[in-house]
Design a protein around this motif. Sequence first.
Motif, PDB file in Angstrom:
ATOM      1  N   LYS A 125      34.388  47.923  53.028  1.00 13.86           N
ATOM      2  CA  LYS A 125      33.494  47.945  51.861  1.00 13.86           C
ATOM      3  C   LYS A 125      32.108  47.430  52.188  1.00 13.86           C
ATOM      4  N   ASP A 150      39.822  51.906  49.523  1.00 13.03           N
ATOM      5  CA  ASP A 150      40.027  50.745  48.659  1.00 13.03           C
ATOM      6  C   ASP A 150      40.789  51.235  47.412  1.00 13.03           C
ATOM      7  N   SER A 151      41.854  50.517  47.028  1.00  9.72           N
ATOM      8  CA  SER A 151      42.752  51.049  46.000  1.00  9.72           C
ATOM      9  C   SER A 151      42.034  51.334  44.673  1.00  9.72           C
ATOM     10  N   GLU A 152      41.101  50.450  44.285  1.00 10.91           N
ATOM     11  CA  GLU A 152      40.393  50.632  43.011  1.00 10.91           C
ATOM     12  C   GLU A 152      39.529  51.896  43.043  1.00 10.91           C
ATOM     13  N   ASN A 217      35.600  39.567  46.215  1.00 14.81           N
ATOM     14  CA  ASN A 217      36.104  40.909  46.509  1.00 14.81           C
ATOM     15  C   ASN A 217      35.735  41.883  45.385  1.00 14.81           C
ATOM     16  N   GLU A 221      33.311  45.070  45.446  1.00 14.04           N
ATOM     17  CA  GLU A 221      33.838  46.369  44.994  1.00 14.04           C
ATOM     18  C   GLU A 221      32.985  46.983  43.886  1.00 14.04           C
TER      19      GLU A 221
HETATM   20 MN    MN Z   1      40.436  46.620  46.464  1.00 13.58          MN
END
Ligand code: MN
Length: 381
Positions: A125, A150-152, A217, A221
């Motif tokens: 990121k 990144d999961s989001e 984090n 993000e």
């Molecule tokens: Mn994440």
Amino acid sequence: MTEKKKVFILGSTGSIGVNTLDVIRLHPEKFEVEGITINKNSDLLEEQIKEFNPKVVVIRNEKVADDVRERIPRNIELLIGEDGLIEATKNADYDILLSALVGFSGLQPTIEGIKRGKRIALANKETLVVAGEIITELSAKFKSEIIPVDSEHSAIFQCLVGEKHKEVKKLLLTASGGPFFKRTREELSNVSVSEALDHPNWNMGNKVTIDSASMMNKGLEMIEAHWLFNLPADKIDVIIHPQSIIHSMVEFIDGSIKAQMSQPDMRLPIQYALSFPDRLQNDFTSTSLTDITELSFFKPDFSKFECIKLAFDVLEEGGTAPCILNAANEVAVERFLNNKISFLEIPDLIKKALNGIDSAQKPSVETIIECDSLTRKYLKD
Ligand code: MN
């Protein structure tokens, strides 16, 4: 039969790298490993070489490279150091660059992949945080698709398939809240390193786990989402969702909200970034909604988690301000992990750097690299 996609993994022994190799192991008819890079973990490197037979290997740490050089098969091209990373991403024959180096070091190799118009499966990121403007311009110019890992961001990316940008009202970025979500500010003043490393839902590397505990984090993000989806900070909301089943949501102008749900397993967003626009069958744990008794949501407390507020501030300031924040955070997290500073001193150190260093607008890659090392020097005591 369609040709296999060749994957080059930046950071193959880290948590994302290992999960990526697991995805490739599950789909040998779809993907093959063209190259892998490591910093120091040579034992795991040797196992990975035996199993996946890459054509190119980069070892960043020169001493480690000297130690294992003899044991690497001669048909493998071995490159060393930061230069080796850049040379490999510039010249190796791959279709997808999985960018999963930790921190700032991922920037330049990722840029090399973008300049070649490759698909970038982006897990690093910091690349977008420090150089979002440059990266988005280059990816448009060289027609390199950036697919978030990144999961989001994978969740948002999935919610946006088939939708129009102008019809997006808001991104709803979910956060687990980390291990300290229920603590007061006073209780945060003396938390230990092992408490901070004990994440309730996700099993990740140390840096990102501490960032989750401080909620930096989520701040990083938010900046990442701004660049990936071309939306201003005031159209990105952070919502605490402790179960980590909904990985993020998109609200549209008609009031509809789409969410992406699954178990917290990084292999799913990794697989999607490799296979997009297709979906592939797998044996990952499926999500039984009737077994999940509760999905809950809370507003984050910015006064308790100052880091997230700092991230919104630097995005507004723009230029090299996010780079200063990112470098200072890397320094602060390392000091916290080494028991040199307390948990609440993490945002203090970041504020010190942001107040003491002037930021520059419209920075080049060189300016960003300089700003990164200047920030680290500034914080040396
Ligand atoms: Mn994440």
